[in-house]
Scaffold this motif. Structure first.
Motif, PDB file in Angstrom:
ATOM      1  N   VAL A  11      43.968  -9.521  40.985  1.00 32.92           N
ATOM      2  CA  VAL A  11      45.292 -10.113  40.866  1.00 32.92           C
ATOM      3  C   VAL A  11      46.178  -9.023  40.289  1.00 32.92           C
ATOM      4  O   VAL A  11      45.856  -8.433  39.255  1.00 32.92           O
ATOM      5  CB  VAL A  11      45.273 -11.343  39.934  1.00 32.92           C
ATOM      6  N   THR A  12      47.272  -8.746  40.972  1.00 33.70           N
ATOM      7  CA  THR A  12      48.155  -7.676  40.508  1.00 33.70           C
ATOM      8  C   THR A  12      49.460  -8.259  39.974  1.00 33.70           C
ATOM      9  O   THR A  12      49.854  -9.362  40.323  1.00 33.70           O
ATOM     10  CB  THR A  12      48.493  -6.688  41.642  1.00 33.70           C
ATOM     11  N   VAL A  13      50.111  -7.499  39.133  1.00 33.64           N
ATOM     12  CA  VAL A  13      51.424  -7.866  38.621  1.00 33.64           C
ATOM     13  C   VAL A  13      52.444  -7.098  39.444  1.00 33.64           C
ATOM     14  O   VAL A  13      52.385  -5.871  39.515  1.00 33.64           O
ATOM     15  CB  VAL A  13      51.545  -7.486  37.117  1.00 33.64           C
ATOM     16  N   PRO A  14      53.376  -7.810  40.100  1.00 34.13           N
ATOM     17  CA  PRO A  14      54.344  -7.097  40.937  1.00 34.13           C
ATOM     18  C   PRO A  14      55.315  -6.282  40.083  1.00 34.13           C
ATOM     19  O   PRO A  14      55.629  -6.652  38.954  1.00 34.13           O
ATOM     20  CB  PRO A  14      55.083  -8.216  41.671  1.00 34.13           C
ATOM     21  N   SER A  15      55.752  -5.196  40.642  1.00 33.60           N
ATOM     22  CA  SER A  15      56.756  -4.386  39.953  1.00 33.60           C
ATOM     23  C   SER A  15      58.127  -5.047  40.120  1.00 33.60           C
ATOM     24  O   SER A  15      58.321  -5.912  40.974  1.00 33.60           O
ATOM     25  CB  SER A  15      56.789  -2.981  40.558  1.00 33.60           C
ATOM     26  N   ARG A  16      59.074  -4.629  39.312  1.00 34.96           N
ATOM     27  CA  ARG A  16      60.443  -5.153  39.437  1.00 34.96           C
ATOM     28  C   ARG A  16      60.991  -4.812  40.827  1.00 34.96           C
ATOM     29  O   ARG A  16      61.694  -5.606  41.434  1.00 34.96           O
ATOM     30  CB  ARG A  16      61.320  -4.577  38.328  1.00 34.96           C
ATOM     31  N   ARG A  17      60.642  -3.636  41.311  1.00 37.52           N
ATOM     32  CA  ARG A  17      61.107  -3.246  42.647  1.00 37.52           C
ATOM     33  C   ARG A  17      60.513  -4.161  43.722  1.00 37.52           C
ATOM     34  O   ARG A  17      61.203  -4.574  44.644  1.00 37.52           O
ATOM     35  CB  ARG A  17      60.748  -1.792  42.933  1.00 37.52           C
ATOM     36  N   GLU A  18      59.212  -4.465  43.605  1.00 41.03           N
ATOM     37  CA  GLU A  18      58.586  -5.363  44.576  1.00 41.03           C
ATOM     38  C   GLU A  18      59.232  -6.748  44.536  1.00 41.03           C
ATOM     39  O   GLU A  18      59.483  -7.356  45.581  1.00 41.03           O
ATOM     40  CB  GLU A  18      57.074  -5.469  44.314  1.00 41.03           C
ATOM     41  N   ILE A  19      59.509  -7.247  43.333  1.00 35.17           N
ATOM     42  CA  ILE A  19      60.186  -8.542  43.209  1.00 35.17           C
ATOM     43  C   ILE A  19      61.549  -8.479  43.869  1.00 35.17           C
ATOM     44  O   ILE A  19      61.939  -9.380  44.621  1.00 35.17           O
ATOM     45  CB  ILE A  19      60.303  -8.960  41.725  1.00 35.17           C
ATOM     46  N   THR A  20      62.283  -7.406  43.633  1.00 39.37           N
ATOM     47  CA  THR A  20      63.607  -7.248  44.246  1.00 39.37           C
ATOM     48  C   THR A  20      63.502  -7.236  45.766  1.00 39.37           C
ATOM     49  O   THR A  20      64.257  -7.929  46.456  1.00 39.37           O
ATOM     50  CB  THR A  20      64.283  -5.951  43.739  1.00 39.37           C
ATOM     51  N   GLU A  21      62.556  -6.478  46.292  1.00 39.35           N
ATOM     52  CA  GLU A  21      62.396  -6.405  47.752  1.00 39.35           C
ATOM     53  C   GLU A  21      61.997  -7.759  48.343  1.00 39.35           C
ATOM     54  O   GLU A  21      62.516  -8.172  49.389  1.00 39.35           O
ATOM     55  CB  GLU A  21      61.362  -5.340  48.120  1.00 39.35           C
ATOM     56  N   VAL A 140      76.549 -18.920  51.105  1.00 35.67           N
ATOM     57  CA  VAL A 140      76.321 -19.531  49.795  1.00 35.67           C
ATOM     58  C   VAL A 140      74.825 -19.543  49.452  1.00 35.67           C
ATOM     59  O   VAL A 140      74.446 -19.318  48.304  1.00 35.67           O
ATOM     60  CB  VAL A 140      76.935 -20.947  49.740  1.00 35.67           C
ATOM     61  N   MET A 141      73.990 -19.771  50.448  1.00 37.12           N
ATOM     62  CA  MET A 141      72.549 -19.749  50.185  1.00 37.12           C
ATOM     63  C   MET A 141      72.114 -18.355  49.758  1.00 37.12           C
ATOM     64  O   MET A 141      71.322 -18.202  48.818  1.00 37.12           O
ATOM     65  CB  MET A 141      71.781 -20.188  51.441  1.00 37.12           C
ATOM     66  N   ARG A 142      72.629 -17.342  50.425  1.00 38.43           N
ATOM     67  CA  ARG A 142      72.281 -15.978  50.049  1.00 38.43           C
ATOM     68  C   ARG A 142      72.769 -15.657  48.633  1.00 38.43           C
ATOM     69  O   ARG A 142      72.059 -15.027  47.844  1.00 38.43           O
ATOM     70  CB  ARG A 142      72.848 -14.989  51.067  1.00 38.43           C
ATOM     71  N   GLU A 143      73.971 -16.116  48.283  1.00 41.71           N
ATOM     72  CA  GLU A 143      74.492 -15.910  46.930  1.00 41.71           C
ATOM     73  C   GLU A 143      73.600 -16.609  45.904  1.00 41.71           C
ATOM     74  O   GLU A 143      73.350 -16.079  44.820  1.00 41.71           O
ATOM     75  CB  GLU A 143      75.926 -16.433  46.826  1.00 41.71           C
ATOM     76  N   HIS A 144      73.128 -17.791  46.263  1.00 46.58           N
ATOM     77  CA  HIS A 144      72.239 -18.549  45.369  1.00 46.58           C
ATOM     78  C   HIS A 144      70.945 -17.777  45.112  1.00 46.58           C
ATOM     79  O   HIS A 144      70.489 -17.675  43.962  1.00 46.58           O
ATOM     80  CB  HIS A 144      71.938 -19.922  45.989  1.00 46.58           C
ATOM     81  N   VAL A 145      70.347 -17.227  46.156  1.00 53.04           N
ATOM     82  CA  VAL A 145      69.102 -16.476  45.991  1.00 53.04           C
ATOM     83  C   VAL A 145      69.349 -15.227  45.143  1.00 53.04           C
ATOM     84  O   VAL A 145      68.537 -14.884  44.281  1.00 53.04           O
ATOM     85  CB  VAL A 145      68.461 -16.122  47.352  1.00 53.04           C
ATOM     86  N   ARG A 146      70.487 -14.574  45.346  1.00 53.87           N
ATOM     87  CA  ARG A 146      70.809 -13.398  44.522  1.00 53.87           C
ATOM     88  C   ARG A 146      70.968 -13.798  43.053  1.00 53.87           C
ATOM     89  O   ARG A 146      70.494 -13.090  42.151  1.00 53.87           O
ATOM     90  CB  ARG A 146      72.078 -12.711  45.023  1.00 53.87           C
ATOM     91  N   ALA A 147      71.618 -14.932  42.795  1.00 55.73           N
ATOM     92  CA  ALA A 147      71.793 -15.394  41.412  1.00 55.73           C
ATOM     93  C   ALA A 147      70.435 -15.709  40.780  1.00 55.73           C
ATOM     94  O   ALA A 147      70.204 -15.404  39.608  1.00 55.73           O
ATOM     95  CB  ALA A 147      72.704 -16.623  41.380  1.00 55.73           C
ATOM     96  N   SER A 148      69.543 -16.292  41.568  1.00 55.18           N
ATOM     97  CA  SER A 148      68.196 -16.585  41.061  1.00 55.18           C
ATOM     98  C   SER A 148      67.450 -15.298  40.736  1.00 55.18           C
ATOM     99  O   SER A 148      66.764 -15.203  39.714  1.00 55.18           O
ATOM    100  CB  SER A 148      67.402 -17.390  42.095  1.00 55.18           C
ATOM    101  N   ARG A 149      67.591 -14.318  41.605  1.00 55.62           N
ATOM    102  CA  ARG A 149      66.929 -13.025  41.363  1.00 55.62           C
ATOM    103  C   ARG A 149      67.466 -12.381  40.084  1.00 55.62           C
ATOM    104  O   ARG A 149      66.691 -11.870  39.270  1.00 55.62           O
ATOM    105  CB  ARG A 149      67.130 -12.089  42.549  1.00 55.62           C
ATOM    106  N   ARG A 150      68.774 -12.414  39.899  1.00 59.98           N
ATOM    107  CA  ARG A 150      69.354 -11.826  38.677  1.00 59.98           C
ATOM    108  C   ARG A 150      68.825 -12.532  37.428  1.00 59.98           C
ATOM    109  O   ARG A 150      68.475 -11.888  36.443  1.00 59.98           O
ATOM    110  CB  ARG A 150      70.883 -11.883  38.722  1.00 59.98           C
ATOM    111  N   ALA A 151      68.770 -13.877  37.476  1.00 60.51           N
ATOM    112  CA  ALA A 151      68.271 -14.639  36.327  1.00 60.51           C
ATOM    113  C   ALA A 151      66.805 -14.322  36.080  1.00 60.51           C
ATOM    114  O   ALA A 151      66.373 -14.161  34.930  1.00 60.51           O
ATOM    115  CB  ALA A 151      68.468 -16.136  36.563  1.00 60.51           C
ATOM    116  N   LEU A 152      66.051 -14.209  37.146  1.00 62.61           N
ATOM    117  CA  LEU A 152      64.629 -13.894  37.023  1.00 62.61           C
ATOM    118  C   LEU A 152      64.435 -12.529  36.380  1.00 62.61           C
ATOM    119  O   LEU A 152      63.695 -12.383  35.406  1.00 62.61           O
ATOM    120  CB  LEU A 152      63.957 -13.920  38.392  1.00 62.61           C
ATOM    121  N   LEU A 153      65.089 -11.519  36.915  1.00 62.04           N
ATOM    122  CA  LEU A 153      64.908 -10.165  36.396  1.00 62.04           C
ATOM    123  C   LEU A 153      65.386 -10.053  34.955  1.00 62.04           C
ATOM    124  O   LEU A 153      64.791  -9.327  34.155  1.00 62.04           O
ATOM    125  CB  LEU A 153      65.612  -9.143  37.294  1.00 62.04           C
ATOM    126  N   ALA A 154      66.440 -10.801  34.600  1.00 62.71           N
ATOM    127  CA  ALA A 154      66.916 -10.792  33.220  1.00 62.71           C
ATOM    128  C   ALA A 154      65.899 -11.438  32.282  1.00 62.71           C
ATOM    129  O   ALA A 154      65.834 -11.090  31.099  1.00 62.71           O
ATOM    130  CB  ALA A 154      68.254 -11.520  33.120  1.00 62.71           C
TER     131      ALA A 154
END
Length: 164
Positions: A11-21, A140-154
């Protein structure tokens, strides 16, 4: 999971870059799903999305993040199912398995105010789908996913995640 021949499975831990991609791909797929669903008009999945949002509103009002996280995953799954595109659904399943999504949703929702914001974004996406405005639903869906990604990475610790 990472499979190393003649060594084992890990089981690996994804990198921040992998999560972003992976989130970039999620954004593309879910945006396309919203557009395709908007083309279809009222179908069983839109009725299910309306029920999902009623339950999500209740979970947010109770500050029940665990239940809201389940409903978030269901919302996104219903959106993709409603696209009525079997190839999109198949690729989406692979992506979601790579993301280990349930854990990431909980991290994203741990950010103050994120559950309320996410719920509002889901409502707007469904409104646009029901209005058959595919362009706006996708945007709007794409904006939502980007907002989720920002919250996740933060919400991720800087240690424990590989930088790649």
């Amino acid at each position: 999971m990472e499979i190393r021949p003649r060594v084992g499975t890990f089981v690996t831990v994804p990198s921040r870059r992998e999560i972003t991609e992976l989130f970039e791909m999620k954004e593309l797929m879910e945006g396309a799903a919203a557009r395709l669903l908007a083309r279809r008009g009222r179908v069983p999945e839109t009725d299910s999305l309306e029920r999902n949002l009623r339950e999500a509103d209740e979970a947010v009002a109770r500050d029940d993040r665990e239940r809201y996280a389940e409903l978030v995953q269901e919302f996104h799954d219903l959106l993709v199912a409603g696209s009525d595109n079997s190839k999109l659904r198949a690729h989406y399943r692979v992506l979601m398995n790579q993301l280990a999504y349930p854990r990431l949703v909980n991290t994203s929702l741990s950010r103050p105010g994120r559950a309320v914001q996410s719920d509002r974004e889901h409502h707007l996406v469904l409104e646009l789908i029901l209005a058959k405005d595919g362009d706006s639903a996708e945007r709007v869906m794409r904006e939502h996913v980007r907002a989720s990604r920002r919250a996740l990475l933060a919400g991720l610790p800087l240690t424990g995640f590989r930088s790649r």
